[in-house]
Design an enzyme around this catalytic site. Sequence first.
Site, PDB file in Angstrom:
ATOM      1  N   TYR A  60      27.308  42.916  36.194  1.00 37.85           N
ATOM      2  CA  TYR A  60      27.882  41.594  36.453  1.00 37.85           C
ATOM      3  C   TYR A  60      28.997  41.697  37.492  1.00 37.85           C
ATOM      4  O   TYR A  60      29.523  42.777  37.779  1.00 37.85           O
ATOM      5  CB  TYR A  60      28.435  40.971  35.165  1.00 37.85           C
ATOM      6  CG  TYR A  60      29.646  41.679  34.598  1.00 37.85           C
ATOM      7  CD1 TYR A  60      30.932  41.373  35.040  1.00 37.85           C
ATOM      8  CD2 TYR A  60      29.515  42.665  33.613  1.00 37.85           C
ATOM      9  CE1 TYR A  60      32.047  42.025  34.530  1.00 37.85           C
ATOM     10  CE2 TYR A  60      30.614  43.327  33.092  1.00 37.85           C
ATOM     11  CZ  TYR A  60      31.880  43.002  33.570  1.00 37.85           C
ATOM     12  OH  TYR A  60      32.992  43.652  33.069  1.00 37.85           O
ATOM     13  N   ARG A  83      22.374  30.614  81.004  1.00 36.24           N
ATOM     14  CA  ARG A  83      23.066  30.449  79.720  1.00 36.24           C
ATOM     15  C   ARG A  83      22.990  31.726  78.894  1.00 36.24           C
ATOM     16  O   ARG A  83      22.039  32.497  79.000  1.00 36.24           O
ATOM     17  CB  ARG A  83      22.441  29.306  78.914  1.00 36.24           C
ATOM     18  CG  ARG A  83      22.518  27.932  79.555  1.00 36.24           C
ATOM     19  CD  ARG A  83      21.788  26.912  78.689  1.00 36.24           C
ATOM     20  NE  ARG A  83      21.894  25.549  79.209  1.00 36.24           N
ATOM     21  CZ  ARG A  83      21.056  25.001  80.082  1.00 36.24           C
ATOM     22  NH1 ARG A  83      20.043  25.726  80.551  1.00 36.24           N
ATOM     23  NH2 ARG A  83      21.215  23.766  80.481  1.00 36.24           N
ATOM     24  N   ASP A 106      42.833  47.298  43.796  1.00 35.93           N
ATOM     25  CA  ASP A 106      43.615  48.539  43.827  1.00 35.93           C
ATOM     26  C   ASP A 106      42.803  49.711  44.356  1.00 35.93           C
ATOM     27  O   ASP A 106      43.341  50.604  45.018  1.00 35.93           O
ATOM     28  CB  ASP A 106      44.151  48.866  42.423  1.00 35.93           C
ATOM     29  CG  ASP A 106      45.470  48.158  42.153  1.00 35.93           C
ATOM     30  OD1 ASP A 106      45.942  47.429  43.042  1.00 35.93           O
ATOM     31  OD2 ASP A 106      46.032  48.320  41.048  1.00 35.93           O
ATOM     32  N   SER A 134      34.902  48.547  34.558  1.00 36.24           N
ATOM     33  CA  SER A 134      35.031  47.396  35.444  1.00 36.24           C
ATOM     34  C   SER A 134      35.771  47.874  36.681  1.00 36.24           C
ATOM     35  O   SER A 134      36.874  48.411  36.584  1.00 36.24           O
ATOM     36  CB  SER A 134      35.815  46.267  34.771  1.00 36.24           C
ATOM     37  OG  SER A 134      35.873  45.149  35.628  1.00 36.24           O
ATOM     38  N   ARG A 175      44.080  38.763  32.592  1.00 37.95           N
ATOM     39  CA  ARG A 175      45.284  39.537  32.910  1.00 37.95           C
ATOM     40  C   ARG A 175      46.369  39.168  31.913  1.00 37.95           C
ATOM     41  O   ARG A 175      46.967  38.100  32.013  1.00 37.95           O
ATOM     42  CB  ARG A 175      45.750  39.220  34.337  1.00 37.95           C
ATOM     43  CG  ARG A 175      44.717  39.470  35.418  1.00 37.95           C
ATOM     44  CD  ARG A 175      45.256  38.952  36.747  1.00 37.95           C
ATOM     45  NE  ARG A 175      44.363  39.205  37.883  1.00 37.95           N
ATOM     46  CZ  ARG A 175      43.437  38.356  38.302  1.00 37.95           C
ATOM     47  NH1 ARG A 175      43.242  37.211  37.664  1.00 37.95           N
ATOM     48  NH2 ARG A 175      42.684  38.651  39.349  1.00 37.95           N
ATOM     49  N   ARG A 183      42.352  42.867  29.918  1.00 40.26           N
ATOM     50  CA  ARG A 183      43.028  44.035  30.492  1.00 40.26           C
ATOM     51  C   ARG A 183      44.424  44.118  29.886  1.00 40.26           C
ATOM     52  O   ARG A 183      45.209  43.161  29.969  1.00 40.26           O
ATOM     53  CB  ARG A 183      43.134  43.902  32.012  1.00 40.26           C
ATOM     54  CG  ARG A 183      43.786  45.113  32.668  1.00 40.26           C
ATOM     55  CD  ARG A 183      43.899  44.965  34.173  1.00 40.26           C
ATOM     56  NE  ARG A 183      44.895  43.968  34.548  1.00 40.26           N
ATOM     57  CZ  ARG A 183      45.114  43.574  35.810  1.00 40.26           C
ATOM     58  NH1 ARG A 183      44.384  44.071  36.783  1.00 40.26           N
ATOM     59  NH2 ARG A 183      46.036  42.678  36.081  1.00 40.26           N
ATOM     60  N   GLY A 209      38.015  47.727  39.564  1.00 38.93           N
ATOM     61  CA  GLY A 209      39.124  46.921  40.096  1.00 38.93           C
ATOM     62  C   GLY A 209      39.269  47.213  41.577  1.00 38.93           C
ATOM     63  O   GLY A 209      40.077  48.048  41.976  1.00 38.93           O
ATOM     64  N   HIS A 247      32.345  20.526  70.878  1.00 44.61           N
ATOM     65  CA  HIS A 247      32.778  21.855  70.436  1.00 44.61           C
ATOM     66  C   HIS A 247      33.521  21.774  69.099  1.00 44.61           C
ATOM     67  O   HIS A 247      33.268  22.538  68.174  1.00 44.61           O
ATOM     68  CB  HIS A 247      33.694  22.483  71.505  1.00 44.61           C
ATOM     69  CG  HIS A 247      34.285  23.783  71.082  1.00 44.61           C
ATOM     70  ND1 HIS A 247      35.524  23.879  70.488  1.00 44.61           N
ATOM     71  CD2 HIS A 247      33.792  25.040  71.121  1.00 44.61           C
ATOM     72  CE1 HIS A 247      35.776  25.141  70.211  1.00 44.61           C
ATOM     73  NE2 HIS A 247      34.739  25.866  70.577  1.00 44.61           N
TER      74      HIS A 247
END
Length: 919
Positions: free
Chosen positions: A895, A115, A813, A808, A604, A660, A810, A483
């Site tokens: 954070y 196995r 992007d 912050s 946003r 933002r 992002g 399975h």
Amino acid sequence: MATKTKKAKKAVTKKAAKAKAVQYVYEFGRKTQGNSKMKELLGGKGANLAEMARIKLPVPPGFTLTTEVCTYFYDNKLSYPKTLVAEVKAAVANVEKQTKKIFGDAKNPLLFGVRSGARESMPGMMDTILNLGLNDKTVVALAEKSGNERFAYDCYRRFIQMYGDVVMGVQPADENAHEPFDEVMDGLKKELKIKNDSDLTADDLKELIKRYQKLIKQVTKSAFPQNVYEQLWGAVGAVFSSWQNERAILYRQKYGIPAAWGTAVNVQAMVFGNLGDTSGTGVAFTRDPANGENVFYGEYLINAQGEDVVAGVRTPKEISKLAEEMPDAHAELEEVRAKLEAHFKDMQDFEFTVEDNKLYMLQTRNGKRTGLAAVRIAYEMVKEKLIDDVAAVKRIPADSISSLLVPIFDPAELKKAKPLTTGLPAGPGAASGHVVFSAAAAEAQVAKGNKVVLCRVETSPEDLRGMIASEGILTSRGGVSSHAALVARQMGKVCVCGAHEVVIDYGKKTLTVGKTVLREGDFISIDGTSGHIFAGAIPTAPSEVSQVFNGKLKPAKSYTYQMFDQIMKWADKHRTMGVRTNADTPAQAKQAIAFGAEGIGLCRTEHMFFEGDRITFMREMILATEEVDRRKALKKLLKFQRDDFKGLFKAMEGRPVTVRLLDPPLHEFLPHDDSARRAIAEAIGVTPEFVSDRVKALHEQNPMLGHRGCRLGITYPEITEMQARAIFEAAAACLTAKKKIKVSPEIMIPLVGFKKELDLQVAVVHKVAAEVMEAKKVKIPYMVGTMIEIPRAALTANEIAESAEFFSFGTNDLTQTTLGMSRDDAGSFLPDYKELDILPQNPFDSIDQTGVGQLVQMGVDKGRATRPEIKLGICGEHGGEPNSVKFCHRVGLNYVSCSPPRVPVARLAAAQAALADKK
């Protein structure tokens, strides 16, 4: 000259001794060389077999070929270390001494099971061979020794079938084709006019074996091997080769298991559960892996081998019934269950065989479990004083906590629905979708945006792609350790197994229960908690935890909520990093607070412009060619934005809110079809031609890298001015209201790459803030910062920090601009990149720590060098992904911010990161 020769000989001897020092084979049994801490070298199965032998559990003796052999195998053109053959022969000799049987002996043969055993459990992904060592001579000896001719030839036909499939490559042409060996067996059964395999006599099995050997010769042009060591090395090579089969690769990609780890191979003396009615085999869990309840849970078959249980060929019996059929074995298993949990201090999934009323343990491992079970087991083990709260927090996969928040079927709708039938509940939750019968169909439907439920007689590792794509999995055969059940639990998929009344016809593409026929594409609903199966789509409802948050259920009435709440309290006790949310509306904000968010890390503002009349005013502003006209349109938008921010500030009750400013390119707001252009032209009093010309004028070749973010604010400062005014007037209204509401706005300037860009925008914000505070006679605490989302911002973070009070990251992007990949288009080639190990995982799901991560670290270090007290966070989608959260902790962010449902995941991952730091 003689002295030189002696020195040379000594050097050669030393070199040879060093080469011999590498140990490639570790034994377990009476002589045990490994332990449970050696998983990197022995794999999980080998390490735990050694550990069980150490604590005196009844383990059949054997040996493990280490993961280093696997690495050597692939690094050296599929060959083995020179010393391996001798080590294996020595280990075989030791097993022979312990069992008093001889490998390949024509009188008292020793048989082996071979196995795989990777460091992380990969159920069903790699290959297994049982009954190895049987040939035309040893099968006669096994028949005489056991006194059971049918048993001996049944073992032989199983071995030939497994070996022929796994080692010699006698396999079906595609996923819907019949297994070649099954076709041969079915043909013989038709000739004999019998239905069940168990009806085959010893003479029938001898005939079947001849036909199997003929099939192998026809397909492979080679005879089935009679030399037992040839068999052994063929099996070992097949297991190592299966590390790179498609299903194993796919599994590793999904669960982030590095290919470099390799697998070990375990060779263990066979014990036989198919020796008659005093023998059996089973798979059991020390607790219920579906819901975590502290009950002995599992299943077994009498007169069977282990593969019969996990393959789902026969539906096994519940483990509780073993107490009636084999009371002594059941009582011994209860003792083993208690001993395993006390020793490993975790829920164990173990395999056992009873040979002629004697119990043997074949393996144990930390059991795969659902998210609900992971939480319950950790919670209750703390209460039972088996572990402490630190172990509980570290043990629960952070993603698991989200399963306590998944929808259930709407109770009202469920009352109206009548189950077609009931199967075994193997993966909790509610799933509805279109019926599909193959992995390919599942992937095709999901690509079209449809939800599907994969329906199979039984699943095999080849179905993995379809299982990943599906909402839920339904099988008509197999049990809770099949399975389908094992893989579904690990994936967090809804799963119902062993629904006997379900008849699936792959040819006709139908699923039939009694008189009800569902065709591919029809809707089906399955309840993985109760096992019920329904025709049609049933709407879902919030989970118990969500119902508590919504006030529809009292906390005291929900054990699930109590567990969730306690785990979250333990997590908060240990984490050092804050968790915020990405939210644009008060409803989202309130949901996130209920889940434990400590602020908004990303609001946003562009999402606020699409409702009702707002989109018209937004389009009017964009289409304006003069500043005066833009300001008129912006004035109309001001009231809406101000009310939105007021609602957010109220919902957040003084918690920080990072807003933002407008980020996307303007073309996203514009109408693209003629009818929409005519409608906006009429609404704002211009001609359709004017609108069409302005749309063309604003068109950009690559808007993602074009006129957006702070570039808009710099070109049209009146946009920044309006948004800042809306924020500060909303804050002033909260601070001067009868019932004063604290506010903590943080204004974030997007897409900054140059300090001067930020300076220009910060000046506008400060100017408006001063005007509002003067007019409203109120002091508003606020911060202005930026989003680090293009590489230049990270590279020049020391300069930008002179003007920014917070960063912050992002990372959506930042990932796109660093890798030069579009998250919308990369799906066409990312699967190939993952398969080729160019990328270990999707960089838009889990942060690219090696590349993008370096820019984040650079931004952190440079920002703090200039402004030591700068606040640092992340607000991309990575903020709720556990590995990314742990990375954020390591680089020193204050954070993370994520979508509301991911807040509990981030809280738990942040605690795990802090505890890993302490270690």
